[in-house]
Design a protein around this motif. Structure first.
Motif, mmCIF file in Angstrom:
data_model
loop_
_atom_site.group_PDB
_atom_site.id
_atom_site.type_symbol
_atom_site.label_atom_id
_atom_site.label_comp_id
_atom_site.label_asym_id
_atom_site.label_seq_id
_atom_site.Cartn_x
_atom_site.Cartn_y
_atom_site.Cartn_z
ATOM 1 N N VAL A 76 0.879 60.243 -13.072
ATOM 2 C CA VAL A 76 -0.479 60.005 -12.571
ATOM 3 C C VAL A 76 -1.429 59.741 -13.732
ATOM 4 N N VAL A 77 -1.368 60.608 -14.724
ATOM 5 C CA VAL A 77 -2.287 60.490 -15.849
ATOM 6 C C VAL A 77 -1.992 59.241 -16.670
ATOM 7 N N LEU A 78 -0.712 58.928 -16.869
ATOM 8 C CA LEU A 78 -0.342 57.735 -17.622
ATOM 9 C C LEU A 78 -0.951 56.478 -17.001
ATOM 10 N N MET A 131 -5.276 52.192 -16.048
ATOM 11 C CA MET A 131 -6.186 51.549 -15.106
ATOM 12 C C MET A 131 -7.651 51.623 -15.547
ATOM 13 N N ILE A 132 -8.007 52.631 -16.344
ATOM 14 C CA ILE A 132 -9.381 52.714 -16.845
ATOM 15 C C ILE A 132 -9.766 51.423 -17.549
ATOM 16 N N PHE A 133 -8.840 50.868 -18.299
ATOM 17 C CA PHE A 133 -9.110 49.655 -19.075
ATOM 18 C C PHE A 133 -8.710 48.388 -18.317
ATOM 19 N N ALA A 134 -7.575 48.452 -17.608
ATOM 20 C CA ALA A 134 -7.040 47.243 -16.975
ATOM 21 C C ALA A 134 -7.898 46.755 -15.818
ATOM 22 N N LEU A 135 -8.357 47.665 -14.954
ATOM 23 C CA LEU A 135 -9.090 47.242 -13.764
ATOM 24 C C LEU A 135 -10.434 46.586 -14.084
ATOM 25 N N PRO A 136 -11.288 47.196 -14.933
ATOM 26 C CA PRO A 136 -12.543 46.500 -15.255
ATOM 27 C C PRO A 136 -12.325 45.157 -15.934
ATOM 28 N N LEU A 137 -11.309 45.069 -16.808
ATOM 29 C CA LEU A 137 -11.036 43.797 -17.480
ATOM 30 C C LEU A 137 -10.588 42.731 -16.483
ATOM 31 N N GLY A 156 -15.809 47.740 -7.371
ATOM 32 C CA GLY A 156 -15.773 49.197 -7.194
ATOM 33 C C GLY A 156 -14.799 49.615 -6.114
ATOM 34 N N ALA A 157 -14.767 48.845 -5.007
ATOM 35 C CA ALA A 157 -13.830 49.159 -3.929
ATOM 36 C C ALA A 157 -12.384 48.957 -4.387
ATOM 37 N N TRP A 158 -12.134 47.906 -5.164
ATOM 38 C CA TRP A 158 -10.774 47.664 -5.675
ATOM 39 C C TRP A 158 -10.353 48.794 -6.622
ATOM 40 N N ILE A 159 -11.269 49.239 -7.458
ATOM 41 C CA ILE A 159 -10.967 50.365 -8.352
ATOM 42 C C ILE A 159 -10.674 51.620 -7.522
ATOM 43 N N GLY A 160 -11.443 51.816 -6.450
ATOM 44 C CA GLY A 160 -11.229 52.994 -5.604
ATOM 45 C C GLY A 160 -9.882 53.008 -4.919
ATOM 46 N N THR A 161 -9.335 51.828 -4.617
ATOM 47 C CA THR A 161 -8.022 51.778 -3.971
ATOM 48 C C THR A 161 -6.872 51.718 -4.966
ATOM 49 N N ALA A 167 -10.814 59.368 -13.955
ATOM 50 C CA ALA A 167 -10.462 58.075 -14.535
ATOM 51 C C ALA A 167 -11.079 56.933 -13.742
ATOM 52 N N GLY A 168 -11.040 57.029 -12.426
ATOM 53 C CA GLY A 168 -11.614 55.984 -11.599
ATOM 54 C C GLY A 168 -13.117 55.877 -11.765
ATOM 55 N N PHE A 169 -13.780 57.026 -11.866
ATOM 56 C CA PHE A 169 -15.217 57.016 -12.072
ATOM 57 C C PHE A 169 -15.559 56.351 -13.398
ATOM 58 N N ALA A 170 -14.741 56.617 -14.422
ATOM 59 C CA ALA A 170 -14.958 55.991 -15.727
ATOM 60 C C ALA A 170 -14.808 54.480 -15.626
ATOM 61 N N ALA A 171 -13.791 54.020 -14.890
ATOM 62 C CA ALA A 171 -13.578 52.579 -14.730
ATOM 63 C C ALA A 171 -14.725 51.934 -13.956
ATOM 64 N N ALA A 172 -15.189 52.606 -12.898
ATOM 65 C CA ALA A 172 -16.297 52.073 -12.099
ATOM 66 C C ALA A 172 -17.583 52.002 -12.923
ATOM 67 N N GLN A 173 -17.822 53.029 -13.724
ATOM 68 C CA GLN A 173 -19.004 53.021 -14.585
ATOM 69 C C GLN A 173 -18.919 51.898 -15.619
#
Length: 465
Positions: free
Chosen positions: A252-254, A259-265, A278-283, A290-296
């Motif tokens: 999970v953590v790996l 995803m913190i870096f991959a999803l926003p990019l 944001g919805a894509w990051i949430g799913t 980690a998801g909150f960090a990516a959304a921010q």
């Protein structure tokens, strides 16, 4: 996770009786978590600011002088918070059979480390790269455990499950049922589709690879719901072996860090509107922090300079609706369904005897009950209020302090996970769990993209609070 931190593979007694209420870790997490919620609720009704005063954490800082000034001014608040955690957690640990003196010493060091971690996470440069305290705690713990290590006596306070179960009860206070209604049917539907599809993918691929069904269930829950919390809850529900939760937590953590870096990019490359991303990051994310960090991170990209449409708040809000509201509420559903399946199907087939339905209640994670009760209490506090009134009145005075205390509990847990996880102990599992979980990652990404960018795109683009 140490062997002493889990009794998941021990046989369950036929009837624990009333003693279960004070001799089981789940119930102590409920009493501590609900005690904090009830106290905060009573003080909120009286107009007291004590919950916000004691729920202290370092604010954003950019120079050591700023941090030093805060710590000096807020020292009484930190001491009061430390004393509160120390008293209630030591009382629980002592009743559960741990030496109070060893636990208190170990927890003191854990709290001091957590203060340093929170301070590091509040550094402006750390926030720039979205380094959240729970993830920082995990990384620090892993480095220490797999290099120098710590004296064995200090492990008395590294009660991973105790802390995270308490944190899950507090999580319930941040998810009143009215918030679920405010989220709307689309957020709940999207989250439900992803939760079911991801769980089934990981479980079925894992079984195809020959993995134990209890490990498959633990892995599936970790990917389908809220990562570490779900893995621990479901491991208890299906009576997984003690080595199963650490495997799921590691994966999970790996993937959460990736995803913190991959999803926003990826979202930026596709020029997705803020709410859609944001919805894509949430799913697609597996851990709340980690998801909150990516959304921010994506929220910071919104604007004319990048050509990304929407409002910055839409990215965080749509993420919150799908992941924190929509998917996290599934923890109780999966715990009940899988405990029922484990008792009536798996164990009945293994023993050849009749299913003991009483076992469903015995092994059902009691802290999930605390989660639901905490949600009901805060639901009472917000009854009759609009979303705007909730944000203006209830959130800062009641929900925000409980969220901060939850963040501390999760940081204690993630630090304990790191300090008790040794990579050499996970090696015998091989690469099959990784393959099964990664199949779930692929499903998360594809289904999340289709639902967010195509099916419900207009909803997320026009999202407003």
């Amino acid at each position: 996770m140490s062997a002493t931190d889990s009794a998941l593979d021990r046989p369950a007694p036929a009837a624990a009786g009333w003693q279960e209420l004070w001799r089981k870790e789940d119930w102590w997490a409920v009493w501590i978590g609900l005690g904090l919620v009830l106290a905060a609720y009573a003080l909120f009704r009286d107009g007291s600011s004590l919950p916000a005063w004691i729920a202290v954490a370092p604010p954003r800082w950019s120079s050591p002088d700023q941090l030093a000034a805060h710590l000096a001014a807020a020292a009484p608040r930190y001491l009061a918070q430390y004393a509160l955690f120390l008293v209630v957690l030591t009382a629980g640990a002592a009743t559960l059979g741990h030496r109070a003196r060893d636990f208190a010493l170990s927890f003191t060091l854990l709290y001091l480390a957590a203060v340093a971690i929170f301070a590091a996470g509040a550094w402006s440069e750390a926030q720039r790269y979205n380094i959240e305290p729970p993830l920082l705690a995990l990384l620090l713990g892993l480095v220490v455990a797999n290099t120098t290590g710590l004296p064995r006596r200090l492990e008395a306070g590294f009660r991973t499950e105790f802390y995270i179960k308490t944190g899950i009860v507090l999580l319930g206070a941040t998810l009143p049922f009215t918030l679920i209604l405010w989220a709307g049917p689309i957020a709940i539907l999207q989250a439900s589709i992803v939760s079911v599809a991801t769980f089934l993918t990981i479980f079925l691929v894992g079984r195809r690879l020959g993995l134990d069904r209890r490990l498959c269930a633990t892995l599936g829950a970790g990917g389908a719901v809220c990562g570490v919390s779900a893995a621990i809850a479901i491991a208890g529900a299906v009576r997984a072996r003690k080595e199963h939760p650490p495997i799921a937590i590691t994966l999970v953590v790996l993937w959460a860090i990736v995803m913190i870096f991959a999803l926003p990019l990826a979202a930026r490359w596709l020029q997705l509107p803020a709410g859609v991303a944001g919805a894509w990051i949430g799913t697609s994310e597996f851990a709340d922090a980690a998801g909150f960090a990516a959304a921010q991170a994506y929220a910071g990209l919104v604007g004319p300079a990048t050509g990304i449409a929407g409002d910055a708040d839409q990215a965080v809000w749509s993420y919150t609706l799908v992941k924190v509201v929509g998917r996290d509420v599934w923890i109780g559903i999966w715990a009940f369904v899988l405990s029922l399946i484990a008792v009536t199907r798996w164990e009945a087939a293994e023993t050849g005897g009749r299913a003991d339905l009483g076992q469903v209640w015995w092994r059902f994670p009691k802290f999930v009950v605390g989660f639901l009760v905490a949600s009901v209490l805060v639901t009472l506090a917000v009854r009759g209020l609009s979303m705007a009134e909730y944000d203006r009145i209830v959130k800062p005075a009641l929900v925000a302090p409980l969220s901060t205390l939850r963040a501390w509990a999760f940081t204690f847990s993630f630090l304990s996970i790191g300090l008790t996880t040794r990579f050499r102990d996970l090696a015998p599992a091989g690469g099959k769990p990784f393959l099964a979980f990664t199949a779930g990652v692929a499903v998360n990404l594809v289904i999340g993209f289709v639902l967010s960018v195509i099916v419900f795109a207009s909803h997320w683009e026009s999202l407003a609070r």
